[in-house]
Design an enzyme around this catalytic site. Structure first.
Site, short mmCIF file in Angstrom:
data_model
loop_
_atom_site.label_atom_id
_atom_site.label_comp_id
_atom_site.label_asym_id
_atom_site.label_seq_id
_atom_site.Cartn_x
_atom_site.Cartn_y
_atom_site.Cartn_z
N ARG A 56 0.79 -1.23 0.00
CA ARG A 56 0.00 0.00 0.00
C ARG A 56 0.83 1.29 0.00
O ARG A 56 0.53 2.21 -0.77
CB ARG A 56 -1.01 0.00 1.16
CG ARG A 56 -1.96 -1.20 1.14
CD ARG A 56 -2.52 -1.47 -0.22
NE ARG A 56 -3.46 -2.59 -0.26
CZ ARG A 56 -3.76 -3.26 -1.34
NH1 ARG A 56 -3.18 -2.95 -2.50
NH2 ARG A 56 -4.62 -4.26 -1.30
N ASP A 73 -6.96 -1.29 4.23
CA ASP A 73 -6.27 -0.69 3.08
C ASP A 73 -6.61 0.78 2.89
O ASP A 73 -5.76 1.58 2.52
CB ASP A 73 -6.57 -1.51 1.81
CG ASP A 73 -5.82 -2.84 1.83
OD1 ASP A 73 -4.74 -2.90 2.46
OD2 ASP A 73 -6.31 -3.82 1.23
N1 ARG Z 1 -6.28 -8.38 6.13
C1 ARG Z 1 -5.15 -8.20 5.28
C2 ARG Z 1 -4.52 -6.86 5.50
O1 ARG Z 1 -5.16 -5.99 6.02
C3 ARG Z 1 -5.43 -8.48 3.85
C4 ARG Z 1 -6.45 -7.63 3.17
C5 ARG Z 1 -6.54 -8.12 1.77
N2 ARG Z 1 -7.54 -7.54 0.97
C6 ARG Z 1 -8.41 -8.29 0.28
N3 ARG Z 1 -9.20 -7.70 -0.54
N4 ARG Z 1 -8.50 -9.58 0.41
O2 ARG Z 1 -3.39 -6.66 5.20
#
Ligand code: ARG
Length: 399
Positions: A97, A126
């Protein structure tokens, strides 16, 4: 009034980010949307993504291959920090990110955009990582998050997209939400929302099920220089090849699957599946090499730093001042973390079975129980007298 004139949008090719393009234009009065797709090794063809973005109404689509920077500038520092969120998740999604945020900010400056945008919803981590990274890099830049505000269900989003020629995902029966890059895959939602439900084999793509792994163990040696992995079985490899190779090797032996309930920044507990064979092997090997090359007090102090570091990265604070200060500490500790770690891959395990270093602090003449013993046994007596003295005095007056 339009929320912005020209917007650079972080684009993945998925339905949500695709729908963001017409939504920004139609609902929020944006004149020009520039889609930006970062190639971080998600293993997808990025050619079709470009066509998709243009079809959805983007004025142009930038495709940035930043695999090398992703590994060198984001994954390697995290490996040096032995970063595992809640002691388990090696941050494979989280690390991408801040890099994407940086690309957005750079593109906004280059193309004179007055805002950047992403397709994250309001429930995840995210959005926090994007927003906070962007405000750290350019505090004046506006961030738009249409999916956080539009309030459309999955079905409504798909229907909205169809009006603008955005085709719904082919595999409607695949109910998972996936994030994928060179460091691994994150899988959530669908049947996984029940923490008691075992993940179906279909969720995994880069690691084999144990029943399909080789019946013979395979050994791999990872060489580090100042905390950076540089060789596999004595072969010098560039950063991207090195991690890809370890993903293959680990995946073949079913190493690197994680099934956990984690605590998101926004207060929600979520059930997550990860497969991150290469990154996990590298963190384990690196941490092991530190046991040979760092003093006890530095190791112990660093473990606390690592905990804070992991929380910062998970919480989107990559570009924060505290993270910068921890980076300096970690960099200093890595000066002598060079050497080789031997790992046995077998039936889902990556077991460390050996380590060596030219900077090893392991002193055979002090450690041995044999005739070569150079340790001064008599010195232990005086040491113990002083070491135990406060406790002894405490106990004496208690009686
Ligand atoms: N929970 C994980 C994180 O916050 C993964 C998030 C992944 N996003 C998804 N759309 N599966 O880093």
């Amino acid at each position: 009034m339009a929320r912005a004139k020209k917007v650079v949008l972080a684009y993945s090719g998925g339905v949500d980010t695709s729908v963001c393009i017409p939504y920004l234009k139609e609902e929020w009065g944006v004149q020009e949307v520039i889609a930006l797709a970062a190639d971080l090794g998600q293993g997808e063809e990025l050619g079709p993504i470009k066509a998709k973005a243009l079809k959805a109404g983007a004025a142009r689509c930038l495709v940035e291959d930043r695999k090398e920077s992703f590994v060198k500038d984001y994954a390697f520092p995290a490996i040096q920090a032995n970063a595992l969120y809640e002691n388990r998740y090696p941050l494979s999604t989280a690390l991408a990110r801040p890099l994407i945020a940086k690309l957005l900010v750079e593109a906004a400056a280059k193309y004179g955009a007055d805002a950047v945008a992403h397709g994250c919803t309001g429930k995840g981590n995210d959005q926090v990582r994007f927003d906070v990274s962007i405000m750290a890099l350019d505090p004046h830049l506006k961030v738009l998050a249409p999916a956080r505000e539009w309030g459309m269900s999955r079905e409504e989003t798909i229907a909205y997209g169809e009006k603008f020629g955005i085709t719904a995902p082919v595999k409607k029966s695949y109910p998972y939400s996936i994030d994928c890059n060179l460091l691994g895959r994150s899988i959530e939602a669908g049947p996984l929302e029940d923490p008691m439900t075992e993940p179906d084999e279909e969720v995994y793509a880069i690691t084999r099920a144990i029943f399909a792994t080789p019946d013979e163990p395979e050994y791999v040696e990872i060489g580090f220089e100042r905390g950076i992995p540089v060789t596999i079985n004595d072969e010098a490899l560039d950063s991207v090849t090195l991690i890809s190779r370890l993903n293959e090797l680990g995946g073949k032996h079913g190493v690197g699957r994680i099934d956990m309930v984690e605590n998101r920044v926004v207060g929600i507990k979520s059930r997550e599946i990860y497969e991150t064979p290469g990154l996990l092997l590298l963190i384990q090997a690196h941490r092991d090499l530190e046991t040979l090359t760092l003093t006890a007090d530095v190791t112990s102090y660093k473990r606390g730093i690592e905990h804070t570091y992991s929380n910062l990265v998970y919480g989107g604070l990559w570009y924060s001042p505290l993270k910068g200060a921890l980076d300096a500490f970690i960099a200093q500790t890595q000066e002598r973390v060079s050497g080789t770690v031997r790992i046995k891959l077998f039936k889902g395990n990556g077991t460390i079975v050996g380590r060596k270093s030219a900077n090893s602090l392991y002193a055979p003449d002090l450690a041995t129980y044999g005739v070569d013993d150079k340790f001064d046994h008599k010195a232990a007596e005086g040491f113990i007298y002083i070491w135990g003295l406060p406790t002894k005095v405490w106990s004496q007056i208690r009686v």
